[in-house]
Design a protein around this motif. Sequence first.
Motif, PDB file in Angstrom:
ATOM      1  N   TRP A 186      53.276  44.940  42.299  1.00  0.00           N
ATOM      2  CA  TRP A 186      52.066  44.294  41.806  1.00  0.00           C
ATOM      3  C   TRP A 186      51.730  43.089  42.668  1.00  0.00           C
ATOM      4  O   TRP A 186      50.596  42.858  43.034  1.00  0.00           O
ATOM      5  N   ASN A 232      48.762  55.799  33.010  1.00  0.00           N
ATOM      6  CA  ASN A 232      47.355  55.819  33.410  1.00  0.00           C
ATOM      7  C   ASN A 232      47.089  57.140  34.090  1.00  0.00           C
ATOM      8  O   ASN A 232      47.937  57.637  34.816  1.00  0.00           O
ATOM      9  N   ASN A 243      43.878  54.849  30.005  1.00  0.00           N
ATOM     10  CA  ASN A 243      45.059  54.014  29.829  1.00  0.00           C
ATOM     11  C   ASN A 243      45.686  54.419  28.503  1.00  0.00           C
ATOM     12  O   ASN A 243      45.042  54.333  27.469  1.00  0.00           O
ATOM     13  N   GLY A 285      47.600  46.328  33.524  1.00  0.00           N
ATOM     14  CA  GLY A 285      47.745  47.763  33.292  1.00  0.00           C
ATOM     15  C   GLY A 285      46.712  48.582  34.033  1.00  0.00           C
ATOM     16  O   GLY A 285      47.037  49.458  34.825  1.00  0.00           O
ATOM     17  N   PHE A 286      45.461  48.272  33.786  1.00  0.00           N
ATOM     18  CA  PHE A 286      44.366  48.997  34.403  1.00  0.00           C
ATOM     19  C   PHE A 286      44.419  48.902  35.928  1.00  0.00           C
ATOM     20  O   PHE A 286      44.316  49.890  36.643  1.00  0.00           O
ATOM     21  N   ASN A 321      38.895  40.915  36.879  1.00  0.00           N
ATOM     22  CA  ASN A 321      39.560  39.634  36.641  1.00  0.00           C
ATOM     23  C   ASN A 321      38.825  38.870  35.541  1.00  0.00           C
ATOM     24  O   ASN A 321      37.675  38.477  35.722  1.00  0.00           O
ATOM     25  N   LYS A 374      51.957  36.241  36.611  1.00  0.00           N
ATOM     26  CA  LYS A 374      51.810  37.541  35.939  1.00  0.00           C
ATOM     27  C   LYS A 374      51.567  37.276  34.469  1.00  0.00           C
ATOM     28  O   LYS A 374      52.475  36.890  33.746  1.00  0.00           O
ATOM     29  N   LEU A 375      50.344  37.453  34.058  1.00  0.00           N
ATOM     30  CA  LEU A 375      49.951  37.115  32.696  1.00  0.00           C
ATOM     31  C   LEU A 375      49.956  38.401  31.875  1.00  0.00           C
ATOM     32  O   LEU A 375      49.336  39.393  32.248  1.00  0.00           O
ATOM     33  N   THR A 376      50.673  38.351  30.781  1.00  0.00           N
ATOM     34  CA  THR A 376      50.999  39.543  30.002  1.00  0.00           C
ATOM     35  C   THR A 376      49.865  40.541  29.821  1.00  0.00           C
ATOM     36  O   THR A 376      48.767  40.171  29.468  1.00  0.00           O
ATOM     37  N   LYS A 377      50.162  41.799  30.064  1.00  0.00           N
ATOM     38  CA  LYS A 377      49.294  42.920  29.713  1.00  0.00           C
ATOM     39  C   LYS A 377      47.995  42.924  30.488  1.00  0.00           C
ATOM     40  O   LYS A 377      47.087  43.648  30.174  1.00  0.00           O
ATOM     41  N   VAL A 378      47.865  42.081  31.491  1.00  0.00           N
ATOM     42  CA  VAL A 378      46.597  42.016  32.202  1.00  0.00           C
ATOM     43  C   VAL A 378      46.492  43.109  33.238  1.00  0.00           C
ATOM     44  O   VAL A 378      45.419  43.561  33.583  1.00  0.00           O
ATOM     45  N   ILE A 432      35.611  42.643  40.075  1.00  0.00           N
ATOM     46  CA  ILE A 432      34.702  42.230  38.995  1.00  0.00           C
ATOM     47  C   ILE A 432      35.224  40.923  38.417  1.00  0.00           C
ATOM     48  O   ILE A 432      36.397  40.844  38.015  1.00  0.00           O
ATOM     49  N   PHE A 483      43.611  38.636  40.479  1.00  0.00           N
ATOM     50  CA  PHE A 483      44.316  38.336  39.238  1.00  0.00           C
ATOM     51  C   PHE A 483      43.910  36.965  38.697  1.00  0.00           C
ATOM     52  O   PHE A 483      43.588  36.062  39.475  1.00  0.00           O
ATOM     53  N   PRO A 484      43.960  36.775  37.365  1.00  0.00           N
ATOM     54  CA  PRO A 484      43.659  35.458  36.798  1.00  0.00           C
ATOM     55  C   PRO A 484      44.636  34.414  37.345  1.00  0.00           C
ATOM     56  O   PRO A 484      45.835  34.671  37.407  1.00  0.00           O
ATOM     57  N   ALA A 494      51.195  48.845  27.483  1.00  0.00           N
ATOM     58  CA  ALA A 494      51.765  48.454  28.777  1.00  0.00           C
ATOM     59  C   ALA A 494      50.958  49.030  29.934  1.00  0.00           C
ATOM     60  O   ALA A 494      51.037  48.547  31.055  1.00  0.00           O
ATOM     61  N   ALA A 495      50.170  50.065  29.661  1.00  0.00           N
ATOM     62  CA  ALA A 495      49.319  50.650  30.696  1.00  0.00           C
ATOM     63  C   ALA A 495      47.892  50.121  30.601  1.00  0.00           C
ATOM     64  O   ALA A 495      47.003  50.607  31.287  1.00  0.00           O
ATOM     65  N   GLY A 496      47.674  49.132  29.724  1.00  0.00           N
ATOM     66  CA  GLY A 496      46.375  48.477  29.675  1.00  0.00           C
ATOM     67  C   GLY A 496      45.468  48.913  28.541  1.00  0.00           C
ATOM     68  O   GLY A 496      44.325  48.464  28.459  1.00  0.00           O
TER      69      GLY A 496
END
Lengths: 333, 333
Positions: free
Chosen positions: B310, B275, B152, A307-308, A317, A301-305, B15, A228-229, B156-158
């Motif tokens: 998460w 997803n 996705n 999902g995938f 990342n 936890k950075l928004t919307k990151v 990645i 994660f970032p 919210a799911a990316g």
Amino acid sequence: MPELRKDPISGRWVIISTNRGKRPSDFGRTIEERRGGFCPFCGGNEATTPPEVLAYRNPNSLPNTAGWSLRVVPNKFPALQIEGGLHKVGEGMFDKMNGVGAHEVLIETPKHDMTIPQMELKDVENMFWGFRDRILDLKKDERFKYIMVFKNHGSAAGASLEHPHSQLIALPIVPLVVQTEMEGASTYYNYKDRCVFCDIIHQEQTMQARLVSENDDFIVICPYAPRFPFETWVLPKHHSSVFEDCRKGEYTNLARALQQTITRMDKVLQDPPYNFIIHNAPLHEEHEVPYYHWHIEIMPKLTKVAGFEWGTGFYINPTPPEDAATFLREIDI
Amino acid sequence: MPELRKDPISGRWVIISTNRGKRPSDFGRTIEERRGGFCPFCGGNEATTPPEVLAYRNPNSLPNTAGWSLRVVPNKFPALQIEGGLHKVGEGMFDKMNGVGAHEVLIETPKHDMTIPQMELKDVENMFWGFRDRILDLKKDERFKYIMVFKNHGSAAGASLEHPHSQLIALPIVPLVVQTEMEGASTYYNYKDRCVFCDIIHQEQTMQARLVSENDDFIVICPYAPRFPFETWVLPKHHSSVFEDCRKGEYTNLARALQQTITRMDKVLQDPPYNFIIHNAPLHEEHEVPYYHWHIEIMPKLTKVAGFEWGTGFYINPTPPEDAATFLREIDI
């Protein structure tokens, strides 16, 4: 009674809450509605929580009354139940056991509007002493194989109450993520005859690029391959596989390292929601193992990151750890 | 060039986007701002995407113009880069390689305001044919070891764009989650001499409690130990480890099963973000393996549920799969 069920393919155990199962209409409601309302964790409201299992309190005060600086209580809505045997049983081809375990809440301070950066250093240190005291007590229970210690800060990171708190979950199984970590560290040790975490510490000290900060006992880095970032790890410089074996001075330096790191994140990322998790060796291992090294992983936890990643278990990342470390290291605190 | 980096403890590859690294100020902005504005995936806007690598189109129409029903284009902001060698190299104790791979977008329909439940069955079927055609082409490239196919839906799911689309990522490594699945399935096969997925199908057909629906070729179930509430799997009844080997009739029944399942979820959970991921055998395995069974995993993303998971990699699921299956099975569609 909740159930622990094992996925027959991956071997992953999950907790299934069979008795307070969420119905479709329960999703989508946020838990923030308690904000501004009554808080069971605030000083003076002790009677509204389950009775405390640990408190650091004024010696003249009575249990479950005001006068404490730290309090641990059973979770009122536990994911696991403390009473009963494991009753391991098959269900056709599947494996399950009773969801037996402890689920406790550590209330870090009686004051509602506090964050780790705002707390007194001694209160952050006490949080670690509190974790230690509870781990030492819970590990006497032969049913438990692992104790997860973690904090969810902010509702996007899974916190259901705003008041500063963290959690302990004692489990009758070792989570897959811990098992994978132990196996990987052990394979490295067998090959190199060195602890992989000690090697990481050495390399990061030499390279500096992913180093955030250091004090006498701890090093803070952004790891080489973060999921994660701005994922950040706090590691003891002195090799130890057991968090609860720290000497007193070490918890002061750990508190300093954690508080400073979250202060850095708050400044660089504007008070992000975050999780931190103490990665500790499973119980009933030999007491100290040479190949494992306890540490704390912090993930803003950075928004919307996510999902995938959440769906696939595969991580992309967008922030190189060298960039993240530079931002965190260079911010004035 | 993005990098693939290996975590030395777990062996997980991630990645790292080194060239378009996100800075702290890039987080928090949602990508929804494109909503209602210009959409590069809509029919008529073909010139604004990279040139198509596949299209199902009117025979009289020209490439990269209107007249198509399905279009696959390289991702304009790819997580991996298609050109170059792997250049595997150590960085001190760490391992990395160039982030070489394909990242493609499959545009499922020229119409912007569509969802899988609203699409024509043949368009859903064509999505699967599109996946197959691209997999068959990409697997010719010897650099690739795995092709992830996923969708996705909802931010919210990316998803970063609203227009119905899914994605393919061809990777020079096998993701840890796939490796764990392959190893688990292979261990089961060695012990039982049966495919674990075939055994699951048999047991779910017998027990019925977690069965959502069935047609001639596919079965839809909520798995025994799901990580997420309303997690649902679609499995072919006929044993096969290779998604792209399906016969034509099978894709029709697969489209039917997927479309019906998402329609059920939309009704029960009010159009949740979700997803789905095709779990397929890695490339360069023997062509068909007896122990692995391709399938699709669908995970609705239900608000605020995933914070803890998460961070910890450990799952607490508040909805028993028997309840989820009952809701999904009994809803009128």
